[in-house]
Write a protein that holds these residues in place. Structure first.
Motif, mmCIF file in Angstrom:
data_model
loop_
_atom_site.group_PDB
_atom_site.id
_atom_site.type_symbol
_atom_site.label_atom_id
_atom_site.label_comp_id
_atom_site.label_asym_id
_atom_site.label_seq_id
_atom_site.Cartn_x
_atom_site.Cartn_y
_atom_site.Cartn_z
ATOM 1 N N ARG A 19 0.848 -1.195 0.000
ATOM 2 C CA ARG A 19 0.000 0.000 0.000
ATOM 3 C C ARG A 19 0.886 1.249 0.000
ATOM 4 O O ARG A 19 1.804 1.358 0.801
ATOM 5 C CB ARG A 19 -0.892 -0.028 1.233
ATOM 6 N N ARG A 20 0.622 2.166 -0.924
ATOM 7 C CA ARG A 20 1.297 3.464 -0.870
ATOM 8 C C ARG A 20 0.613 4.274 0.227
ATOM 9 O O ARG A 20 -0.546 4.668 0.086
ATOM 10 C CB ARG A 20 1.215 4.197 -2.204
ATOM 11 N N THR A 21 1.326 4.524 1.295
ATOM 12 C CA THR A 21 0.711 5.155 2.467
ATOM 13 C C THR A 21 0.727 6.676 2.336
ATOM 14 O O THR A 21 1.617 7.249 1.719
ATOM 15 C CB THR A 21 1.432 4.725 3.751
ATOM 16 N N PRO A 22 -0.241 7.338 2.933
ATOM 17 C CA PRO A 22 -0.344 8.791 2.782
ATOM 18 C C PRO A 22 0.692 9.547 3.606
ATOM 19 O O PRO A 22 1.191 9.066 4.624
ATOM 20 C CB PRO A 22 -1.761 9.096 3.285
ATOM 21 N N LEU A 23 0.997 10.739 3.123
ATOM 22 C CA LEU A 23 1.825 11.709 3.843
ATOM 23 C C LEU A 23 0.944 12.921 4.100
ATOM 24 O O LEU A 23 0.433 13.523 3.156
ATOM 25 C CB LEU A 23 3.036 12.108 3.007
ATOM 26 N N PHE A 24 0.708 13.242 5.366
ATOM 27 C CA PHE A 24 -0.192 14.367 5.640
ATOM 28 C C PHE A 24 0.496 15.410 6.503
ATOM 29 O O PHE A 24 1.375 15.102 7.314
ATOM 30 C CB PHE A 24 -1.490 13.892 6.300
ATOM 31 N N GLU A 25 0.096 16.654 6.307
ATOM 32 C CA GLU A 25 0.659 17.741 7.096
ATOM 33 C C GLU A 25 0.034 17.731 8.482
ATOM 34 O O GLU A 25 -1.185 17.760 8.637
ATOM 35 C CB GLU A 25 0.437 19.090 6.421
ATOM 36 N N LEU A 160 11.331 7.155 -0.814
ATOM 37 C CA LEU A 160 11.011 7.594 -2.167
ATOM 38 C C LEU A 160 9.626 8.224 -2.220
ATOM 39 O O LEU A 160 9.421 9.260 -2.866
ATOM 40 C CB LEU A 160 11.062 6.407 -3.134
ATOM 41 N N GLU A 161 8.672 7.611 -1.547
ATOM 42 C CA GLU A 161 7.311 8.144 -1.552
ATOM 43 C C GLU A 161 7.259 9.518 -0.890
ATOM 44 O O GLU A 161 6.528 10.406 -1.355
ATOM 45 C CB GLU A 161 6.367 7.164 -0.848
ATOM 46 N N ILE A 162 8.033 9.695 0.166
ATOM 47 C CA ILE A 162 8.065 11.004 0.824
ATOM 48 C C ILE A 162 8.606 12.060 -0.138
ATOM 49 O O ILE A 162 8.036 13.151 -0.275
ATOM 50 C CB ILE A 162 8.926 10.945 2.105
ATOM 51 N N GLU A 164 8.643 12.003 -3.376
ATOM 52 C CA GLU A 164 7.698 12.218 -4.481
ATOM 53 C C GLU A 164 6.524 13.091 -4.040
ATOM 54 O O GLU A 164 6.056 13.948 -4.802
ATOM 55 C CB GLU A 164 7.200 10.871 -4.996
ATOM 56 N N ASP A 165 6.056 12.891 -2.816
ATOM 57 C CA ASP A 165 4.899 13.635 -2.324
ATOM 58 C C ASP A 165 5.268 15.009 -1.771
ATOM 59 O O ASP A 165 4.428 15.921 -1.756
ATOM 60 C CB ASP A 165 4.179 12.830 -1.233
ATOM 61 N N LEU A 166 6.493 15.172 -1.303
ATOM 62 C CA LEU A 166 6.947 16.441 -0.725
ATOM 63 C C LEU A 166 8.367 16.718 -1.242
ATOM 64 O O LEU A 166 9.350 16.536 -0.526
ATOM 65 C CB LEU A 166 6.933 16.358 0.806
ATOM 66 N N PRO A 167 8.485 17.158 -2.500
ATOM 67 C CA PRO A 167 9.811 17.294 -3.126
ATOM 68 C C PRO A 167 10.763 18.232 -2.385
ATOM 69 O O PRO A 167 11.982 18.071 -2.494
ATOM 70 C CB PRO A 167 9.479 17.826 -4.526
ATOM 71 N N ASP A 168 10.225 19.205 -1.660
ATOM 72 C CA ASP A 168 11.102 20.145 -0.958
ATOM 73 C C ASP A 168 11.300 19.788 0.510
ATOM 74 O O ASP A 168 11.661 20.643 1.323
ATOM 75 C CB ASP A 168 10.587 21.574 -1.087
ATOM 76 N N VAL A 169 11.100 18.520 0.854
ATOM 77 C CA VAL A 169 11.350 18.078 2.227
ATOM 78 C C VAL A 169 12.826 18.301 2.562
ATOM 79 O O VAL A 169 13.712 18.069 1.744
ATOM 80 C CB VAL A 169 10.949 16.594 2.417
ATOM 81 N N ILE A 185 16.062 4.310 4.110
ATOM 82 C CA ILE A 185 15.852 5.762 4.041
ATOM 83 C C ILE A 185 17.171 6.473 3.757
ATOM 84 O O ILE A 185 17.240 7.407 2.949
ATOM 85 C CB ILE A 185 15.239 6.283 5.357
ATOM 86 N N ALA A 186 18.255 6.024 4.390
ATOM 87 C CA ALA A 186 19.561 6.652 4.194
ATOM 88 C C ALA A 186 20.027 6.521 2.753
ATOM 89 O O ALA A 186 20.680 7.430 2.220
ATOM 90 C CB ALA A 186 20.585 6.034 5.143
ATOM 91 N N ALA A 187 19.709 5.410 2.103
ATOM 92 C CA ALA A 187 20.086 5.233 0.697
ATOM 93 C C ALA A 187 19.381 6.251 -0.188
ATOM 94 O O ALA A 187 19.934 6.715 -1.186
ATOM 95 C CB ALA A 187 19.768 3.814 0.244
ATOM 96 N N VAL A 188 18.163 6.604 0.181
ATOM 97 C CA VAL A 188 17.411 7.596 -0.591
ATOM 98 C C VAL A 188 17.955 8.994 -0.339
ATOM 99 O O VAL A 188 18.242 9.745 -1.279
ATOM 100 C CB VAL A 188 15.907 7.531 -0.239
ATOM 101 N N VAL A 189 18.119 9.374 0.920
ATOM 102 C CA VAL A 189 18.543 10.748 1.214
ATOM 103 C C VAL A 189 19.985 11.005 0.787
ATOM 104 O O VAL A 189 20.361 12.142 0.505
ATOM 105 C CB VAL A 189 18.352 11.095 2.705
ATOM 106 N N ALA A 190 20.802 9.948 0.705
ATOM 107 C CA ALA A 190 22.183 10.121 0.269
ATOM 108 C C ALA A 190 22.252 10.627 -1.164
ATOM 109 O O ALA A 190 23.243 11.245 -1.564
ATOM 110 C CB ALA A 190 22.946 8.803 0.392
#
Length: 310
Positions: A19-25, A160-162, A164-169, A185-190
């Motif tokens: 499931r692609r889980t939501p990211l909410f403010e 990756l989903e974060i 994609e949903d919040l590019p300026d995080v 997560i570290a592989a993505v942020v690197a």
């Protein structure tokens, strides 16, 4: 070492199964913009479902998963449940080894997913050793609770989903136990200009102590989050990437974790596990203080908890 390409491959492989889980403010904390990655809504109620599917699907693609023998895992907790769930979904047998002390409710749930449950010894280490013996004797695919590249890459899809949903995080905050989620997560942020905050209970400073020692070391396991963040030693995947790309390390005490879990329930009706609340505890306790304009995403990674404690 785990790479962004490994995580992208995992995303493509597992998309039909998770499931692609939501990211909410969420409400700001001390003026900082906060987003919550609602991974507690994942199938099986925990992020580990992603790694379980990626491990089993990748093995199947490479001819390493015998559909008549299936998989073996050692865990009476979320990893065992996730791997049993994935195996059932893929129609392969699952054998899960747990200590004799495992709660009956977890044993029953494993059986509900169709797993064959074997109770071995009084400690997790004994179940782990028995699982490796089972692997060598039967040819079953061994699915580690956190320390395999495919397991970590599957968890990394959350990052990756974060993005994609919040590019300026600016920052992703993640709880660390054995380190599979952190490694992904570290592989993505690197590969992006994003900080990662690695949060551990002060009573289980697995990554913290290992980075100081320069190698993975054992720690004593205790405290409120031991059921989900209670790895005695950090995984090699997590240690290697933390050495290459050091995170912002934060320790939080049990009282901060309990308060953050209460915050999630009172404000959002999120029934988080204590381990899943640890990431937010770094912010609500002030252990991590973001800059005023920092956009922070916090992963709430599981909800397999006793509701009566809320």
């Amino acid at each position: 070492m785990l790479t962004l390409n490994d995580v992208i491959t995992a995303q493509q492989r597992t998309a039909p199964h998770v499931r692609r889980t939501p990211l909410f403010e969420a409400d700001p904390i001390d003026g900082t913009q906060i987003w919550i990655k609602a991974e507690f809504l994942q199938k099986c109620g925990v992020f580990k479902t992603r790694g379980a599917f990626n491990r089993q699907l990748a093995a199947s693609e490479n001819g390493l998963l015998d559909p008549t023998v299936g998989i073996v895992a050692a865990s009476g907790g979320n990893a065992g449940l996730a791997n049993a769930f994935a195996a059932a979904s893929l129609s392969v047998p699952a054998t899960v080894l747990v200590p004799e002390t495992a709660p009956q409710v977890k044993v029953d749930r494993l059986k509900q997913y169709g797993a064959t449950v074997q109770q071995i010894g009084s400690e997790y280490a004994e179940a782990f050793e028995a699982a490796q013996t089972f692997e060598s004797e039967t040819g079953a695919l061994f699915c580690h609770a956190y320390d395999q590249p495919d397991i970590a890459a599957g968890a990394g899809v959350i990052g990756l989903e974060i993005v994609e949903d919040l590019p300026d995080v600016d920052t992703i905050v993640v709880a660390v136990g054995g380190g599979g989620l952190y490694a992904g997560i570290a592989a993505v942020v690197a590969a992006h200009d994003i900080k990662v905050v690695a949060v551990e209970p002060s009573k289980i400073p697995t990554l913290h102590n290992s980075l100081i020692a320069g190698q993975p070391v054992d720690v004593n396991v205790s405290g409120i989050a031991a059921d989900s963040l209670g790895a005695r030693q950090i995984g090699r995947e997590a240690f290697d990437i933390a050495t290459a790309h050091p995170p912002i390390g934060v320790l939080v005490d049990d009282e901060a974790i309990i308060a953050a879990r209460r915050h999630l329930w009172d404000n959002y009706r999120i029934p988080a596990e204590h381990g899943a609340a640890a990431a937010l505890a770094s912010l609500t306790s002030g252990a991590y203080k973001p800059a005023a304009d920092e956009k922070v995403a916090v992963i709430v990674c599981g909800a397999n908890t006793d509701l009566t404690t809320l």
